[in-house]
Design an enzyme around this catalytic site. Structure first.
Site, PDB file in Angstrom:
ATOM      1  N   ASP A 186      35.382  47.975  53.111  1.00  8.16           N
ATOM      2  CA  ASP A 186      36.393  48.953  52.705  1.00  8.16           C
ATOM      3  C   ASP A 186      35.863  50.388  52.745  1.00  8.16           C
ATOM      4  O   ASP A 186      34.657  50.611  52.893  1.00  8.16           O
ATOM      5  CB  ASP A 186      36.933  48.610  51.304  1.00  8.16           C
ATOM      6  N   ASN A 196      39.275  43.437  37.797  1.00  8.55           N
ATOM      7  CA  ASN A 196      40.632  42.881  37.870  1.00  8.55           C
ATOM      8  C   ASN A 196      40.727  41.761  38.913  1.00  8.55           C
ATOM      9  O   ASN A 196      41.817  41.334  39.272  1.00  8.55           O
ATOM     10  CB  ASN A 196      41.650  43.979  38.209  1.00  8.55           C
ATOM     11  N   HIS A 212      39.672  41.954  42.097  1.00  8.69           N
ATOM     12  CA  HIS A 212      39.815  42.342  43.506  1.00  8.69           C
ATOM     13  C   HIS A 212      38.585  41.939  44.309  1.00  8.69           C
ATOM     14  O   HIS A 212      37.480  41.881  43.779  1.00  8.69           O
ATOM     15  CB  HIS A 212      40.172  43.833  43.678  1.00  8.69           C
ATOM     16  N   GLU A 260      43.823  44.384  45.841  1.00  7.75           N
ATOM     17  CA  GLU A 260      44.174  44.414  44.426  1.00  7.75           C
ATOM     18  C   GLU A 260      45.117  43.254  44.092  1.00  7.75           C
ATOM     19  O   GLU A 260      45.678  42.623  44.995  1.00  7.75           O
ATOM     20  CB  GLU A 260      44.856  45.756  44.111  1.00  7.75           C
TER      21      GLU A 260
HETATM   22  C1  F6R Z   1      32.986  47.345  47.521  1.00 13.01           C
HETATM   23  C2  F6R Z   1      33.992  46.331  47.242  1.00 13.01           C
HETATM   24  C3  F6R Z   1      34.435  46.043  45.843  1.00 13.01           C
HETATM   25  C4  F6R Z   1      33.248  45.858  44.892  1.00 13.01           C
HETATM   26  C5  F6R Z   1      33.751  45.595  43.479  1.00 13.01           C
HETATM   27  C6  F6R Z   1      32.606  45.469  42.487  1.00 13.01           C
HETATM   28  O1  F6R Z   1      32.760  47.471  48.907  1.00 13.01           O
HETATM   29  O2  F6R Z   1      34.510  45.761  48.141  1.00 13.01           O
HETATM   30  O3  F6R Z   1      35.234  44.901  45.829  1.00 13.01           O
HETATM   31  O4  F6R Z   1      32.461  44.795  45.332  1.00 13.01           O
HETATM   32  O5  F6R Z   1      34.587  46.625  43.062  1.00 13.01           O
HETATM   33  O6  F6R Z   1      31.956  46.695  42.389  1.00 13.01           O
HETATM   34  P1  F6R Z   1      30.616  46.849  41.534  1.00 13.01           P
HETATM   35  O7  F6R Z   1      29.571  46.094  42.256  1.00 13.01           O
HETATM   36  O8  F6R Z   1      30.350  48.344  41.528  1.00 13.01           O
HETATM   37  O9  F6R Z   1      30.915  46.291  40.187  1.00 13.01           O
END
Ligand code: F6R
Length: 249
Positions: free
Chosen positions: A66, A135, A137, A142
């Site tokens: 992403d 959440n 994702h 989302e």
């Molecule tokens: C990032 C991504 C997100 C993160 C998720 C957890 O490229 O795809 O899904 O893996 O938001 O983020 P952290 O590791 O910062 O808790």
């Protein structure tokens, strides 16, 4: 399917070794990569291991999950910047083999289509690395994202904006939209490793364990996958049932 370690360091070392094993076995592997705080120690361990045992990475191909819309590759909070800072600048992966969605494209529809097409044209991802949002994702898919989705534009949920604004000096700079690989792109990967660490991930991991496959919880789509590993530290696993904890160590 569950692998539970005492510390973040052990989780990260194990995950880095899994990446390394894949690259050793398949030198032209297509890796799906993630960003975020969970992945920093994973990439640190990967770099350490590659320093000890150098590998030819000239055929390796990467696709990131992403990117924020509106941030250039030079913006310190863009995922392109993150990937170069923590991994690519220190590895010999040819720049043309590195793929990230372009958050500054003028044609989002075409760019999204081209991103998913490029993954499919290469035969799909050999291994997809994932973190998880509080959440549920995965990527930036989302809650309520269609499981059949391919790369698309998303409006970030309020929860994600709150969670991720911690990375921005001025939280008002936190983008409202992003580009993300779709859930179907992720599910098409031959192998998936989901990593979660820290007590702030315990609740979502417990929800994921008990949830049905339901678009309200994007990560629950992973339950359809035949080759999924869930790698946790003790804190993230703290609310899982006792039998999972016992069988996963
Ligand atoms: C990032 C991504 C997100 C993160 C998720 C957890 O490229 O795809 O899904 O893996 O938001 O983020 P952290 O590791 O910062 O808790």
């Amino acid at each position: 399917m569950y692998k539970i370690f005492a510390t973040v360091d052990e989780v990260s070392r194990y995950t880095a070794q899994r990446l390394l094993n894949k690259i050793k076995a398949v030198p032209n592997a297509k890796l799906g990569l993630a960003t975020g705080s969970t992945m920093k120690p994973v990439y640190e361990h990967l770099l350490k291991k590659l320093t000890q045992t150098p590998l030819d990475l000239s055929q390796l191909i990467t696709f990131n999950l992403d990117e924020y819309i509106g941030l250039s590759a030079q913006h310190p909070q863009s995922y392109c910047y993150y990937m170069h800072q923590y991994l690519f600048d220190k590895l010999q992966v040819p720049e043309c083999n590195i793929h990230l969605p372009d958050g500054l494209t003028s044609d989002f529809v075409a760019a999204c289509q081209a991103y998913s097409d490029a993954i499919q044209a290469m035969g799909g991802l050999d291994l997809q690395l994932l973190g998880i949002g509080s959440n549920g994702h995965i990527g930036f898919n989302e809650p309520q994202t269609c499981f059949a989705s391919r790369t698309h534009v998303v409006e970030l949920s309020e929860q994600t904006r709150i969670d991720n604004s911690r990375f921005f000096t001025d939280p008002a700079e936190m983008p409202t939209h992003a580009l993300t690989m779709g859930i179907q792109d992720i599910l098409d990967a031959k192998e998936i490793i989901l990593v979660a660490t820290g007590s702030h991930k315990a609740e979502i991991m417990a929800q994921l364990f008990s949830s049905e496959i339901d678009e309200a919880l994007p990560a629950s789509a992973l339950k359809k996958h035949h080759n999924l590993s869930i790698v946790l530290d003790r804190e993230a696993a703290a609310l899982l049932p006792e039998q999972v904890l016992r069988s996963a160590i």
